[in-house]
Design a protein around this motif. Structure first.
Motif, mmCIF file in Angstrom:
data_model
loop_
_atom_site.group_PDB
_atom_site.id
_atom_site.type_symbol
_atom_site.label_atom_id
_atom_site.label_comp_id
_atom_site.label_asym_id
_atom_site.label_seq_id
_atom_site.Cartn_x
_atom_site.Cartn_y
_atom_site.Cartn_z
ATOM 1 N N LEU A 40 0.841 -1.194 0.000
ATOM 2 C CA LEU A 40 0.000 0.000 0.000
ATOM 3 C C LEU A 40 0.878 1.247 0.000
ATOM 4 N N ALA A 41 0.497 2.227 -0.771
ATOM 5 C CA ALA A 41 1.169 3.523 -0.780
ATOM 6 C C ALA A 41 0.099 4.606 -0.858
ATOM 7 N N TYR A 42 0.321 5.670 -0.146
ATOM 8 C CA TYR A 42 -0.632 6.778 -0.179
ATOM 9 C C TYR A 42 0.084 8.068 0.170
ATOM 10 N N ASP A 43 -0.523 9.171 -0.210
ATOM 11 C CA ASP A 43 -0.041 10.492 0.173
ATOM 12 C C ASP A 43 -1.240 11.420 0.202
ATOM 13 N N LEU A 44 -1.086 12.506 0.918
ATOM 14 C CA LEU A 44 -2.197 13.429 1.107
ATOM 15 C C LEU A 44 -1.656 14.851 1.170
ATOM 16 N N ASN A 45 -2.332 15.755 0.511
ATOM 17 C CA ASN A 45 -2.001 17.167 0.601
ATOM 18 C C ASN A 45 -2.124 17.591 2.068
ATOM 19 N N PRO A 46 -1.129 18.278 2.644
ATOM 20 C CA PRO A 46 -1.182 18.652 4.057
ATOM 21 C C PRO A 46 -2.413 19.456 4.452
ATOM 22 N N GLU A 47 -3.034 20.144 3.509
ATOM 23 C CA GLU A 47 -4.261 20.889 3.815
ATOM 24 C C GLU A 47 -5.375 19.968 4.313
ATOM 25 N N PHE A 48 -5.244 18.670 4.036
ATOM 26 C CA PHE A 48 -6.305 17.718 4.378
ATOM 27 C C PHE A 48 -5.878 16.726 5.463
ATOM 28 N N TRP A 49 -4.741 16.950 6.072
ATOM 29 C CA TRP A 49 -4.294 16.080 7.166
ATOM 30 C C TRP A 49 -5.231 16.246 8.370
ATOM 31 N N GLY A 50 -5.332 15.189 9.151
ATOM 32 C CA GLY A 50 -6.091 15.241 10.397
ATOM 33 C C GLY A 50 -7.595 15.164 10.240
ATOM 34 N N LYS A 51 -8.079 14.791 9.059
ATOM 35 C CA LYS A 51 -9.530 14.711 8.820
ATOM 36 C C LYS A 51 -10.015 13.268 8.660
ATOM 37 N N GLY A 52 -9.133 12.306 8.886
ATOM 38 C CA GLY A 52 -9.506 10.901 8.770
ATOM 39 C C GLY A 52 -9.594 10.384 7.346
ATOM 40 N N ILE A 53 -9.129 11.153 6.375
ATOM 41 C CA ILE A 53 -9.265 10.774 4.970
ATOM 42 C C ILE A 53 -8.411 9.556 4.640
ATOM 43 N N ALA A 54 -7.125 9.581 4.982
ATOM 44 C CA ALA A 54 -6.238 8.461 4.635
ATOM 45 C C ALA A 54 -6.711 7.167 5.283
ATOM 46 N N THR A 55 -7.143 7.241 6.532
ATOM 47 C CA THR A 55 -7.629 6.044 7.222
ATOM 48 C C THR A 55 -8.879 5.493 6.552
ATOM 49 N N ALA A 56 -9.837 6.348 6.265
ATOM 50 C CA ALA A 56 -11.089 5.908 5.648
ATOM 51 C C ALA A 56 -10.856 5.300 4.270
ATOM 52 N N VAL A 57 -10.101 6.000 3.437
ATOM 53 C CA VAL A 57 -9.854 5.529 2.080
ATOM 54 C C VAL A 57 -8.995 4.264 2.109
ATOM 55 N N VAL B 87 6.948 2.057 6.204
ATOM 56 C CA VAL B 87 6.846 3.444 6.651
ATOM 57 C C VAL B 87 8.193 3.871 7.229
ATOM 58 N N LEU B 88 8.716 4.988 6.749
ATOM 59 C CA LEU B 88 9.938 5.533 7.343
ATOM 60 C C LEU B 88 9.748 5.658 8.852
ATOM 61 N N GLU B 89 10.752 5.270 9.623
ATOM 62 C CA GLU B 89 10.603 5.286 11.082
ATOM 63 C C GLU B 89 10.359 6.690 11.625
ATOM 64 N N SER B 90 10.706 7.720 10.869
ATOM 65 C CA SER B 90 10.475 9.099 11.307
ATOM 66 C C SER B 90 9.052 9.583 11.035
ATOM 67 N N ASN B 91 8.277 8.828 10.262
ATOM 68 C CA ASN B 91 6.948 9.274 9.825
ATOM 69 C C ASN B 91 5.879 8.855 10.833
ATOM 70 N N LEU B 92 5.859 9.530 11.967
ATOM 71 C CA LEU B 92 4.942 9.171 13.057
ATOM 72 C C LEU B 92 3.482 9.315 12.655
ATOM 73 N N ARG B 93 3.163 10.310 11.860
ATOM 74 C CA ARG B 93 1.773 10.514 11.417
ATOM 75 C C ARG B 93 1.295 9.315 10.597
ATOM 76 N N SER B 94 2.129 8.838 9.677
ATOM 77 C CA SER B 94 1.740 7.698 8.843
ATOM 78 C C SER B 94 1.702 6.411 9.662
ATOM 79 N N ILE B 95 2.583 6.274 10.622
ATOM 80 C CA ILE B 95 2.542 5.100 11.509
ATOM 81 C C ILE B 95 1.200 5.035 12.224
ATOM 82 N N ARG B 96 0.748 6.163 12.747
ATOM 83 C CA ARG B 96 -0.563 6.187 13.436
ATOM 84 C C ARG B 96 -1.689 5.852 12.455
ATOM 85 N N THR B 97 -1.604 6.368 11.227
ATOM 86 C CA THR B 97 -2.638 6.103 10.225
ATOM 87 C C THR B 97 -2.697 4.621 9.882
ATOM 88 N N ILE B 98 -1.545 4.027 9.620
ATOM 89 C CA ILE B 98 -1.482 2.599 9.267
ATOM 90 C C ILE B 98 -2.036 1.748 10.414
#
Length: 194
Positions: free
Chosen positions: A108-125, A146-157
């Motif tokens: 799985l690979a995903y990315d999101l425009n930062p304007e839309f972070w924190g809205k549950g979009i990546a998790t839902a999709v 997931v890069l070990e520094s990417n805490l936001r993506s770790i939480r999403t996954i």
């Protein structure tokens, strides 16, 4: 209506539509040429870029993803647009790369425009796409690195129900530097050969 073959199981299954996302503000659709400038722009935003393995992607680099949902190759990748319901603008992308048809697995690979972070979009999709891959494509394993520094993506996954399997040291070079990645997986079954 989208008609194509993901080819993960050698085109033995055809899909009449993309998975339906139950989210207030976004939906999934194939990528369009008109999405490429917006995608390149936010991928090159330092807040996004520092936690990805992209190498300063250009519009030309990203255009290679156009039409991949209808490829005839058994190991073809799939990348879809996450688009806003209001205005049909690109919000992010999601899909699979490193597809292994013989093992019925993909990454799985995903990315999101930062304007839309924190809205549950990546998790839902992500939940919808992984469920669709297990139920309709026949994937047994969907993994994510997931890069070990990417805490936001770790939480999403982890919110998507992926289990951490370990830390892969110097797993992938990121802009010339070997980096550590966590390996996560979500399985359709037990996966036990005994």
């Amino acid at each position: 209506m989208w008609v194509g073959c993901l080819n993960i199981v050698r085109c033995s299954m055809h899909f009449r539509s993309l998975p339906t996302v139950e989210h207030d503000s976004v939906y999934l659709r194939p990528l369009r040429a008109s999405d490429m400038a917006a995608w390149a722009s936010y991928l090159n935003n330092p807040a996004v870029y520092e936690h990805t393995s992209w190498n300063y992607p250009t519009i030309e680099d990203l255009s290679g993803y156009l039409g991949n949902e209808t490829s005839g190759e058994p190991d073809s990748r799939l990348r879809l647009a996450i688009a806003s319901k209001d205005g049909d603008k690109l919000v992010g992308t999601i899909g699979f790369h490193s597809v292994a048809p013989v093992n019925k697995s993909a990454e799985l690979a995903y990315d999101l425009n930062p304007e839309f972070w924190g809205k549950g979009i990546a998790t839902a999709v992500g939940n919808v796409l992984v469920g669709w891959a297990h139920q309709h494509v026949g994937l047994v394993r969907v993994q994510a690195t997931v890069l070990e520094s990417n805490l936001r993506s770790i939480r999403t996954i982890e919110r998507m129900g992926f289990a951490q399997e370990g830390l892969l040291k110097s797993y992938r070079h990121v802009r010339g530097t070997p980096c550590n990645f966590f390996m996560y997986a979500r399985l359709a079954g037990s996966g036990n050969c005994t």
